[in-house]
Design an enzyme around this catalytic site. Sequence first.
Site, PDB file in Angstrom:
ATOM      1  N   ARG A 103       5.411  53.430  24.708  1.00 14.57           N
ATOM      2  CA  ARG A 103       6.612  52.651  24.990  1.00 14.57           C
ATOM      3  C   ARG A 103       7.660  53.469  25.738  1.00 14.57           C
ATOM      4  NH1 ARG A 103       7.496  48.671  27.132  1.00 14.57           N
ATOM      5  NH2 ARG A 103       5.760  47.871  25.865  1.00 14.57           N
ATOM      6  N   LYS A 138      27.947  54.376  37.348  1.00 13.99           N
ATOM      7  CA  LYS A 138      27.723  53.137  36.602  1.00 13.99           C
ATOM      8  C   LYS A 138      26.273  53.114  36.119  1.00 13.99           C
ATOM      9  CE  LYS A 138      31.239  50.637  39.228  1.00 13.99           C
ATOM     10  NZ  LYS A 138      31.524  49.536  40.174  1.00 13.99           N
ATOM     11  N   LYS A 170      40.572  58.492  41.898  1.00 13.75           N
ATOM     12  CA  LYS A 170      40.454  57.051  42.078  1.00 13.75           C
ATOM     13  C   LYS A 170      41.820  56.383  41.990  1.00 13.75           C
ATOM     14  CE  LYS A 170      36.839  54.972  40.401  1.00 13.75           C
ATOM     15  NZ  LYS A 170      36.129  54.650  41.669  1.00 13.75           N
ATOM     16  N   GLU A 203      40.080  58.101  46.689  1.00 12.30           N
ATOM     17  CA  GLU A 203      39.879  56.673  46.923  1.00 12.30           C
ATOM     18  C   GLU A 203      41.130  56.081  47.577  1.00 12.30           C
ATOM     19  OE1 GLU A 203      38.007  53.660  44.017  1.00 12.30           O
ATOM     20  OE2 GLU A 203      40.160  53.395  43.736  1.00 12.30           O
ATOM     21  N   ASP A 225      37.835  51.693  49.603  1.00  8.71           N
ATOM     22  CA  ASP A 225      37.468  50.779  48.523  1.00  8.71           C
ATOM     23  C   ASP A 225      37.802  49.337  48.857  1.00  8.71           C
ATOM     24  OD1 ASP A 225      36.494  50.287  45.849  1.00  8.71           O
ATOM     25  OD2 ASP A 225      38.571  49.870  45.294  1.00  8.71           O
TER      26      ASP A 225
END
Length: 286
Positions: A103, A138, A170, A203, A225
């Site tokens: 698995r 992410k 950011k 950013e 962005d």
Amino acid sequence: MQTPPYLTPEALSAFIRTALAEDIGDGDHSTLASIPADARNRAQLLVKDAGVLAGVELAHFIFREVDPELHVTQLLSDGARVQHGDVAFTVEGCARSILTAERLVLNCMQRMSGIATQTAHLTGLLAGTKARLLDTRKTTPNFRLCEKWAVLIGGGVNHRYGLFDMIMLKDNHVDYAGGIRPAIEATHQYLAKTGRKLAIEVETRTISEVQQVLEVGGIDRIMLDNMGPTQLREAVALVAGRYPLEASGGITEQTIAEVAATGVDFISVGALTYSVRSLDLSLKAF
């Protein structure tokens, strides 16, 4: 493919041992109850989908961690284009060990192959441009190593691995710091004080912010962005090659080619690692 710095033997071993402990607990009781300890068998990794194979090398490490006596015969390599009916490898040895490893091998390879497949697809859409496809942070907690590895196998480029190996200022950093200039200046002071040498990316949300970054300077990359093609082309012209440019935010399969055509150097797509469909694979006795 050059081995990335996060793929150390120690990191691989720690990941595999933690994942096995999660799955096995105090024992694989289904296998222990039904399979004799001296039983020997073999199984093959069957491909039941079309795409790009990833995780074969990792499977070797997993089988070795479970039982060093298992013998794997590799038939296909990471990065291979596969279709339904292909066999990636066979494994032979203690039947209990094969069942216990099954698995984890499949969970890793199915997801990694899905990421590699989507990465290869999007990379193909960038043909004829200089843009390179980037992943992001992410990722699935405790599975980042595998997901970023899969992006590389699919032909993409890894962005920073974590918060420690690159500085990315950011929107929230900029807002909390009081603007572009104070954010960059404070960053340089921090690096000087701590003796660290880290690349700096900033950013930007508007052309005005891009101009502010150029006025301050001392950075390594500018992120653009959620800018449309018109703004992206304007930013490319304004920067004029002084810094690499990364387009980010809401970029999809339908829009990525148009974004690449604006002249940006990188395109980051978070969906590479958080919303891909896993490839259908199976480990079957034969």
